[in-house]
Design an enzyme around this catalytic site. Structure first.
Site, PDB file in Angstrom:
ATOM      1  N   LYS A 172       0.846  -1.191   0.000  1.00  0.00           N
ATOM      2  CA  LYS A 172       0.000   0.000   0.000  1.00  0.00           C
ATOM      3  C   LYS A 172       0.888   1.249   0.000  1.00  0.00           C
ATOM      4  O   LYS A 172       1.582   1.518   0.975  1.00  0.00           O
ATOM      5  CB  LYS A 172      -0.898   0.024   1.238  1.00  0.00           C
ATOM      6  CG  LYS A 172      -2.025   1.041   1.117  1.00  0.00           C
ATOM      7  CD  LYS A 172      -2.638   1.416   2.439  1.00  0.00           C
ATOM      8  CE  LYS A 172      -1.811   2.405   3.198  1.00  0.00           C
ATOM      9  NZ  LYS A 172      -1.510   3.658   2.465  1.00  0.00           N
ATOM     10  N   GLY A 223       7.263   5.056   7.965  1.00  0.00           N
ATOM     11  CA  GLY A 223       6.460   6.268   8.032  1.00  0.00           C
ATOM     12  C   GLY A 223       6.784   7.010   9.307  1.00  0.00           C
ATOM     13  O   GLY A 223       7.836   6.796   9.932  1.00  0.00           O
ATOM     14  N   SER A 224       5.862   7.845   9.726  1.00  0.00           N
ATOM     15  CA  SER A 224       6.128   8.685  10.902  1.00  0.00           C
ATOM     16  C   SER A 224       5.982   7.870  12.191  1.00  0.00           C
ATOM     17  O   SER A 224       5.316   6.828  12.220  1.00  0.00           O
ATOM     18  CB  SER A 224       5.150   9.852  10.921  1.00  0.00           C
ATOM     19  OG  SER A 224       3.843   9.352  11.058  1.00  0.00           O
ATOM     20  N   GLY A 228       3.320   5.008  13.178  1.00  0.00           N
ATOM     21  CA  GLY A 228       3.894   3.731  13.620  1.00  0.00           C
ATOM     22  C   GLY A 228       3.245   3.242  14.906  1.00  0.00           C
ATOM     23  O   GLY A 228       2.970   2.042  15.065  1.00  0.00           O
ATOM     24  N   GLU A 245       9.964   1.262  10.628  1.00  0.00           N
ATOM     25  CA  GLU A 245      11.055   2.219  10.350  1.00  0.00           C
ATOM     26  C   GLU A 245      10.415   3.597  10.433  1.00  0.00           C
ATOM     27  O   GLU A 245       9.626   3.973   9.563  1.00  0.00           O
ATOM     28  CB  GLU A 245      11.628   1.976   8.940  1.00  0.00           C
ATOM     29  CG  GLU A 245      12.258   0.609   8.750  1.00  0.00           C
ATOM     30  CD  GLU A 245      13.695   0.553   9.241  1.00  0.00           C
ATOM     31  OE1 GLU A 245      14.268   1.595   9.587  1.00  0.00           O
ATOM     32  OE2 GLU A 245      14.242  -0.564   9.305  1.00  0.00           O
ATOM     33  N   CYS A 279      14.283  10.559   5.936  1.00  0.00           N
ATOM     34  CA  CYS A 279      14.258  10.207   7.361  1.00  0.00           C
ATOM     35  C   CYS A 279      15.638  10.361   7.988  1.00  0.00           C
ATOM     36  O   CYS A 279      15.769  10.813   9.117  1.00  0.00           O
ATOM     37  CB  CYS A 279      13.764   8.783   7.530  1.00  0.00           C
ATOM     38  SG  CYS A 279      14.665   7.599   6.524  1.00  0.00           S
ATOM     39  N   GLU A 375      10.885  16.772  14.219  1.00  0.00           N
ATOM     40  CA  GLU A 375      11.442  16.342  12.920  1.00  0.00           C
ATOM     41  C   GLU A 375      10.880  17.282  11.861  1.00  0.00           C
ATOM     42  O   GLU A 375       9.693  17.199  11.527  1.00  0.00           O
ATOM     43  CB  GLU A 375      11.011  14.900  12.627  1.00  0.00           C
ATOM     44  CG  GLU A 375      11.521  14.425  11.293  1.00  0.00           C
ATOM     45  CD  GLU A 375      10.968  13.074  10.857  1.00  0.00           C
ATOM     46  OE1 GLU A 375       9.802  12.754  11.162  1.00  0.00           O
ATOM     47  OE2 GLU A 375      11.708  12.351  10.183  1.00  0.00           O
TER      48      GLU A 375
HETATM   49  P1  NAD Z   1       2.946   8.597   7.436  1.00  0.00           P
HETATM   50  O1  NAD Z   1       3.186   7.934   8.724  1.00  0.00           O
HETATM   51  O2  NAD Z   1       1.943   9.684   7.381  1.00  0.00           O
HETATM   52  O3  NAD Z   1       2.534   7.570   6.311  1.00  0.00           O
HETATM   53  C1  NAD Z   1       3.325   6.430   5.964  1.00  0.00           C
HETATM   54  C2  NAD Z   1       2.460   5.399   5.303  1.00  0.00           C
HETATM   55  O4  NAD Z   1       1.511   4.932   6.247  1.00  0.00           O
HETATM   56  C3  NAD Z   1       1.632   5.894   4.115  1.00  0.00           C
HETATM   57  O5  NAD Z   1       1.558   4.866   3.149  1.00  0.00           O
HETATM   58  C4  NAD Z   1       0.270   6.115   4.723  1.00  0.00           C
HETATM   59  O6  NAD Z   1      -0.771   6.012   3.777  1.00  0.00           O
HETATM   60  C5  NAD Z   1       0.210   4.972   5.699  1.00  0.00           C
HETATM   61  N1  NAD Z   1      -0.745   5.152   6.794  1.00  0.00           N
HETATM   62  C6  NAD Z   1      -1.310   6.290   7.237  1.00  0.00           C
HETATM   63  N2  NAD Z   1      -2.118   6.025   8.292  1.00  0.00           N
HETATM   64  C7  NAD Z   1      -2.039   4.693   8.505  1.00  0.00           C
HETATM   65  C8  NAD Z   1      -2.608   3.817   9.453  1.00  0.00           C
HETATM   66  N3  NAD Z   1      -3.429   4.249  10.406  1.00  0.00           N
HETATM   67  N4  NAD Z   1      -2.283   2.521   9.383  1.00  0.00           N
HETATM   68  C9  NAD Z   1      -1.435   2.055   8.453  1.00  0.00           C
HETATM   69  N5  NAD Z   1      -0.861   2.837   7.521  1.00  0.00           N
HETATM   70  C10 NAD Z   1      -1.153   4.140   7.552  1.00  0.00           C
HETATM   71  O7  NAD Z   1       4.395   9.097   6.995  1.00  0.00           O
HETATM   72  P2  NAD Z   1       4.740   9.999   5.778  1.00  0.00           P
HETATM   73  O8  NAD Z   1       4.351  11.394   6.141  1.00  0.00           O
HETATM   74  O9  NAD Z   1       4.232   9.370   4.529  1.00  0.00           O
HETATM   75  O10 NAD Z   1       6.336   9.882   5.750  1.00  0.00           O
HETATM   76  C11 NAD Z   1       7.194  10.715   6.437  1.00  0.00           C
HETATM   77  C12 NAD Z   1       7.650  10.055   7.721  1.00  0.00           C
HETATM   78  O11 NAD Z   1       8.258   8.812   7.427  1.00  0.00           O
HETATM   79  C13 NAD Z   1       8.717  10.858   8.447  1.00  0.00           C
HETATM   80  O12 NAD Z   1       8.470  10.816   9.825  1.00  0.00           O
HETATM   81  C14 NAD Z   1       9.996  10.105   8.124  1.00  0.00           C
HETATM   82  O13 NAD Z   1      11.046  10.270   9.043  1.00  0.00           O
HETATM   83  C15 NAD Z   1       9.496   8.718   8.102  1.00  0.00           C
HETATM   84  N6  NAD Z   1      10.430   7.895   7.352  1.00  0.00           N
HETATM   85  C16 NAD Z   1      11.161   6.964   8.025  1.00  0.00           C
HETATM   86  C17 NAD Z   1      12.089   6.196   7.335  1.00  0.00           C
HETATM   87  C18 NAD Z   1      12.926   5.165   8.035  1.00  0.00           C
HETATM   88  O14 NAD Z   1      13.565   4.362   7.370  1.00  0.00           O
HETATM   89  N7  NAD Z   1      12.970   5.137   9.339  1.00  0.00           N
HETATM   90  C19 NAD Z   1      12.242   6.377   5.963  1.00  0.00           C
HETATM   91  C20 NAD Z   1      11.476   7.342   5.319  1.00  0.00           C
HETATM   92  C21 NAD Z   1      10.549   8.085   6.022  1.00  0.00           C
END
Ligand code: NAD
Length: 472
Positions: A172, A223-224, A228, A245, A279, A375
């Site tokens: 997804k 993701g964030s 997470g 992650e 990230c 962040e």
């Molecule tokens: P996000 O958490 O908003 O979304 C990430 C993914 O999760 C998207 O596909 C989103 O559709 C999905 N999502 C949203 N709500 C959800 C839920 N309730 N259940 C399951 N999935 C859901 O993050 P973002 O804004 O897309 O990305 C930026 C963040 O990701 C930053 O905090 C960044 O540091 C982090 N990030 C971490 C790494 C790493 O390797 N640690 C790498 C890249 C980005």
């Protein structure tokens, strides 16, 4: 009537179009340029069912056959790399050079796994009649959830080990960058058996249904940190395996034995890569007071020299922010920087279409400012001065995050000693964002759970089980 291209989801090897669509905006123009089909819960159930049906045969395929298929998947990524990179620029906004870096991450990972990774039985004890052996088997249908900032490389980091280990996948993408994932699924479904790799697209509304789905055995999520935590709670009911992650607020510690101008030149590109939306980008820079002015001036010069623009324009060195929400967050950080620090480069969002923010260098800002504590995930960079190295280490560690960190120093022993005190999953000395598939990338503290790559990362897509045996 819509004339924009519609990218179908792929379920059970077949393209799936829906009446409802997700409109996708090019962040360089602010205009909708294409759309993705949009799943509802019934479509999600279909995707999970397809992955479950495909699982037994895929899991039973010998590892050597799956390894050759990984090479075929890598070949296909190489063949279609230009098309994938162009689509990433259109939907994500990054420069073409940055987008061109994504598919090769997957190519290298697929080939590394095919040539190096195995799950051999481990003999824990063998004496007399007794044999105790640990084996591994794939988990089942797993979910791969990637963010919008690096949509293909971060998806491949989950997808490749999941498939190689014998799992089937429901992927997804983020709702603002679904297209490159749909394209990848179309390409790979020409090679993989139906149902092995399925893609659903949502409009930010199916995360919970996917992460709580009883048919899903594991979630690989990037993701964030906030999302997470939601994923972890949602997965608890079915006790799913998790790799998370998450976010970071990575410190870069410059030591007093380096040339400040050279240090600024090395740190600027990794802090501002993808307009700061990485990230592991350096997000707080600690610099000795004695070289603070010189370091800050060089960063400001580099920021002023940056060419903002459409990622497809070869002159562009920084693209826009990826989406409206991130753009508005960046404007808040600019206001915070204005109020609590001194802006020495950038500081504005240019007029005109697109989500552009000029790279901004902020000095003389307290550690208590929002821009330092949170962040920022945008090209607004705080530079902090320090007098005492122990104090700088303490300030660098004074965050709930623990994703990455860097130390820049000529005296390697001293730089290494500082690195050993930083609370992060990965610490680099005199380099940054270098990866090795033999090394696990993981977040400490609120930056994650489990990790990707390395034996730990590859094993995390398997269930270990122990067989005790003795003679009758
Ligand atoms: P996000 O958490 O908003 O979304 C990430 C993914 O999760 C998207 O596909 C989103 O559709 C999905 N999502 C949203 N709500 C959800 C839920 N309730 N259940 C399951 N999935 C859901 O993050 P973002 O804004 O897309 O990305 C930026 C963040 O990701 C930053 O905090 C960044 O540091 C982090 N990030 C971490 C790494 C790493 O390797 N640690 C790498 C890249 C980005």
């Amino acid at each position: 009537m819509t004339t924009k291209t519609l990218y179908p989801m792929i379920i059970d090897g077949e393209p799936v179009r829906t009446a409802r669509e997700i409109e996708v905006i090019n962040p360089a123009t602010g205009e909708v340029f294409a759309a993705a089909a949009r799943a509802d819960e019934a479509v999600l159930d279909d995707a999970v069912a397809a992955a479950q049906r495909a699982f037994p045969a895929w899991a039973a395929t010998p590892l050597s056959e799956r390894a050759s298929m990984m090479h075929e998947l890598a070949d296909s990524l190489e063949d279609r790399a230009d098309e994938i990179a162009h689509l990433i620029v259109m939907e994500e906004g990054q420069t073409l050079a940055e987008a061109q870096g994504q598919a090769p991450v997957g190519v290298a990972l697929l080939r590394y796994m095919a040539d190096n990774v195995d799950y051999p039985p481990v003999v824990l004890r063998s004496d007399g009649d007794t044999r105790i052996v640990e084996h591994r088997r794939p988990l089942g249908a797993v979910a791969s959830i990637a963010p919008w900032n690096v949509p293909i490389a971060l998806l491949l980091a989950k997808l490749a080990p999941a498939l190689f280990a014998g799992n089937t996948v429901v992927a997804k993408p983020a709702h603002t960058t679904p297209l490159s994932t749909c394209l990848l699924a179309a390409i790979w479904n020409e090679i993989l058996p139906p149902g092995v790799f399925n893609v659903i697209c949502d409009d930010h509304d199916l995360g919970d249904a996917l992460t709580s789905h009883p048919g899903i055995a594991k979630i690989g999520f990037t993701g964030s940190t906030a999302t997470g935590k939601t994923v972890m709670a949602s997965a608890a009911g079915t006790l799913k395996r998790l790799t998370l992650e998450l976010g970071g607020n990575d410190p870069a510690l410059v030591l007093d034995d380096v040339d400040p101008v050279e240090a600024a030149r090395r740190i600027f590109p990794v802090a501002m890569a993808n307009a700061g939306q990485i990230c592991l980008a350096a997000k707080r820079i600690f610099v000795p007071a004695g070289m603070y002015d010189e370091f800050c001036s060089e960063l400001a010069r580099l920021a002023d020299a940056t060419v903002l623009g459409d990622g497809l324009d070869p002159a562009t060195t920084m693209g826009p922010l990826q989406n409206a929400a991130q753009y508005h967050k960046a404007l808040e950080y600019l206001a915070d920087a204005q109020a609590s620090g001194t802006i020495i480069a950038g500081g504005e969002a240019p007029d005109g279409p697109g989500y552009f923010v000029r790279p901004t260098i902020v000095r003389d800002i307290p550690d208590s400012a929002r821009l330092v504590r949170e962040e920022q995930f945008c090209p607004v960079l705080p530079v902090l001065s320090y007098d005492d190295l122990d104090d700088a280490v303490e300030r660098a560690n004074s965050t709930e995050y623990g994703l990455g960190a860097t130390v820049w120093g000529r005296d390697l022993d001293r730089a290494f000693a500082v690195a050993m005190r930083l609370e992060a999953g990965t610490v680099w000395v005199n380099e940054h964002m270098v990866f090795d598939y033999g090394a696990t990338a993981r977040g400490a503290k609120y930056s994650g759970l489990g990790g990707e790559f390395g034996q730990e990362g590859f094993d995390s897509y398997t269930q270990a089980y122990v067989v005790f045996q003795t003679s009758w």
